[in-house]
Design a protein around this motif. Structure first.
Motif: not given
Length: 746
Positions: A74-76, A276-277, A281-286, A291-292
């Protein structure tokens, strides 16, 4: 000494700042010039999830299967979500109209990506400057390659020129693909990489004390920044690890034991921090821990889902990848690779530069080789190598074309001069065609739908963020191969209720089931008639008569079926089929846009056509087409008349002396000293004809008068003949009328 050092630093930074500002302006222009469609991932893997992050799940974003199965980081999208929120805040603060706000939301990601692209170009130039030196003017006059290898003449400027003129860079660098951000992050990290470790040399300006050179603060800070960016690139695209594994192998094999420990320690620290970052971010998005990168490798390699989107030959990157990336710079890049991998230097001052170039050449070979083992291949997968290829191509290009600039008055270098002009011209033409013309209809059709929505929103204020349940807008259906157009990032308005054919991959199926699997788009093109009967609400018998913004549909339909829309969008290839299936329905053509002259996918050939249910729009479109054809016809006949007059005047004008043997005629030659020039008469006659054919007011067409015909000029020809010169007596007067009438009506 302090003031002089500060002045020197300012003088050194000034050219760099100017170059960055130039690249920034250039890429912003680039971003707003690109108006074509390239890859669905440009929108569905970045802008669509970003739209959902910024505005919520009820705003109509299309989140594809990769996001539902946690294959992407989800960073991008978070980057573009911040851009959307900033643009929305700016529009709200300035109280912009909805149409202006929509344009601002479309322009925001383009501007952000232009900045990212400019940073990548700038750091490519910085790395080239570090490799080739800041000044090597002596190479202007050298002819020997050995001398040029030691003193490349302004190869950093050559690299900058190659980058600016590269058609692929113009076509792709400002798109919102994850590969574009990966490329920029990679080249910035390469500029910060400790190349001296792999070369076995000391860092410039470092202290040689008991702790060793690796403890230098500047070097350690550079390493940490590099590794953080490298970890980010690997999170964006897991295949990027091939670059850093290769460079780390060089460093671990050639540097000292202490440096190895430092490198391993920093890799663990920086990699853990980025992971970790990314995990947070993925925890908040999904909404749960995932671990994508690992799931990406599992789905695409273990389950071979990438094969569902196509297979390619093993030599794809050699036969198509590198040629598409480099175009006219391909010969120089290949020669640069060969020269770099075979050249050796014994000079201590050149050793670091040579080793850096060798490592860049190695990663340009390792990454395509490993990716060639995977069946599904795309050019953008090796896009992060393009900056390195530009750097390697610069010395051969400068060596070949530098005499053209140095010996400007010499004719001995005319072939190189012509070749340089051809290369520049070819690059400009390719860049223009691919970024302005080819596949341009995919974006134009969404602009048309936005404008139609603004017109037909039942008089409501077409708010961008109105809920689809509280506002009534248009509906649209796309009978196209899946993801043929952008989606909510360009439709913008959530009240535009749209659907399109999907292409979900065969997830969780056996090998036998995968072999016979057909997605929704495949099913439609296999049998369009049967698909419309089974998957459209009401089939082919119960079609709507009026658009939904005039009267909402009464027919309820199951979720598995698509409702018949107000606007039906498809490629021209499908037009004969739909004309047969929907004959007698209220659908009719209401808009058409050019898409491309050719396409490798037979389903995407031809124009993009919009059919609608609104008969008023259909009548307006037919009238627009009729007027366009009428205008073109009048202009065609007028041009033929003008050409006939020119030819007649050319034959009628007498010539004296040696001019009698020349085929051309001058329109300003006076027929006699007392008469006006033919140019004046011809200009007056042309104004009279143009005035006759000028568009009439709307009342002219409503009075029942027919459109002007070219033969209507016959009664008026006697008045127009006065503007023509008299034919000389030796040519005869009768032949003049016969020749003129024959050319006018032929």
């Amino acid at each position: 000494m302090a003031p002089s050092n500060a002045s020197a630093r300012r003088a050194a930074s000034s050219p760099a700042a100017n170059i960055f500002l130039f690249l920034l302006a250039f890429r912003i222009l680039n971003a707003f010039t690109v108006r074509t469609f390239f890859q669905p991932d440009e929108f569905f893997q970045s802008l669509e999830p970003a739209w959902q992050i910024a505005f919520g799940k009820d705003q109509g974003a299309w989140v594809t299967w990769e996001w539902r199965h946690q294959l992407r980081s989800s960073i991008h999208p978070l980057l573009f979500a911040a851009v959307y929120k900033t643009a929305d805040l700016l529009a709200t603060t300035l109280q912009l109209p909805s149409a202006t706000r929509a344009e601002l939301l479309i322009a925001g990601p383009k501007t952000a990506q232009a900045v990212v692209s400019a940073i990548g170009d700038f750091y490519t130039w910085k790395l080239a400057t570090r490799i080739y030196g800041k000044d090597s003017r002596g190479a202007w006059t050298t002819r020997r390659w050995e001398d040029l290898a030691r003193r490349e003449h302004r190869a950093d400027k050559g690299q900058l020129l190659v980058t600016i003129l590269n058609p692929w860079q113009w076509f792709c660098s400002t798109r919102t693909l994850s590969n574009c951000l990966e490329t920029t992050v990679t080249i910035v990290a390469l500029d910060l990489w400790p190349w001296q470790w792999a070369a076995g040399s000391l860092s410039d300006g470092s202290r040689k004390d008991g702790r060793g050179t690796v403890e230098d603060r500047a070097l350690l800070s550079s390493i940490r920044k590099c590794l953080l960016l490298a970890a980010l690139a690997c999170i964006l695209r897991p295949t990027n690890i091939l670059i850093w594994a290769t460079l780390a192998s060089f460093a671990l094999l050639r540097t000292s034991w202490g440096n190895r420990m430092i490198l391993v320690r920093e890799v663990l620290i920086c990699g853990s921090a980025v992971l970790a970052v990314s995990a947070v971010a993925d925890r908040l998005f999904y909404g749960f821990w995932t671990f994508p990168p690992l799931r990406f490798l599992y789905f695409n390699i273990a389950q071979s889902l990438a094969v569902f989107y196509g297979r390619n030959d093993w030599h794809y990157y050699l036969s198509q990848g590198f040629p598409l990336l480099l175009t006219t710079a391909l010969p120089f890049a290949l020669w640069g690779l060969y020269q770099t991998l075979t050249f050796r230097t014994f000079s201590v001052s050149d050793r670091l530069q040579t080793e850096t170039r060798i490592q860049l050449a190695v990663i340009c070979l390792v990454m395509p080789f490993v990716l060639s083992l995977i069946s599904h291949k795309e050019v953008r997968f090796i896009y992060p190598l393009l900056p390195s290829l530009h750097i390697l191509a610069a010395p051969p290009l400068v060596q070949y074309f530098s005499p053209v600039i140095y010996y400007r008055s010499s004719h001995a270098y005319t072939p190189q001069r012509l070749l340089l002009i051809f290369f520049i011209f070819a690059n400009v033409v390719i860049a223009f065609y691919t970024s302005v013309l080819h596949a341009s209809g995919s974006l134009n059709i969404l602009t048309y739908l936005r404008r139609q929505h603004e017109v037909h929103a039942n008089g409501q204020k077409a708010s961008v963020f109105s809920s689809a349940s509280t506002a009534n807008g248009i509906t649209a259906g796309f009978l196209m191969p899946c993801h043929s157009t952008p989606w909510r990032s360009h439709l913008v308005y959530p009240t535009i209720d749209a659907w399109a054919l999907s292409c979900e991959p065969p997830i969780g199926l056996t090998e036998t089931e995968k072999a016979v699997y057909r997605d929704e788009a495949d099913q439609f093109y296999d049998d369009p008639a049967q698909f419309l009967r089974d998957n459209m609400a009401g089939g082919l018998r119960h079609l709507p008569r009026r658009p939904s913004y005039v009267s909402p549909p009464d027919l309820a339909h199951p979720e598995s079926q698509h409702p018949w829309p107000d606007y039906l969008i498809f490629f021209e290839q499908l037009e004969p089929t739909l004309q047969t299936l929907l004959r007698g329905s209220s659908y009719g053509e209401c808009w058409r846009t050019y898409n491309t002259a050719w396409h490798d996918d037979w389903r995407r050939r031809g124009d993009i056509i919009a059919w609608c249910l609104d008969t008023t729009e259909q009548d307006n479109w037919r009238e627009t087409q009729r007027r366009s054809r009428s205008t073109n016809t009048r202009e065609f006949h007028l041009d033929r008349m003008i050409d006939a007059i020119k030819n007649e005047a050319s034959r009628a004008q007498p010539k004296k002396g040696w001019k009698a043997f020349l085929p051309s005629a001058s329109f300003s030659y006076p027929w006699s000293p007392s008469q006006p020039t033919f140019a004046a008469k011809f200009a007056s006659w042309r104004r009279a004809v143009k005035a006759y054919f000028a568009p009439r007011p709307s009342s002219f067409w409503t009075l029942g008068r027919p459109a002007p015909n070219i033969r209507d000029l016959v009664p008026r020809w006697s008045s127009l003949r006065s503007y023509l010169p008299e034919r000389p007596a030796w040519l005869g007067g009768k032949s003049r009328k016969k020749i003129l009438e024959r050319e006018l009506w032929s």
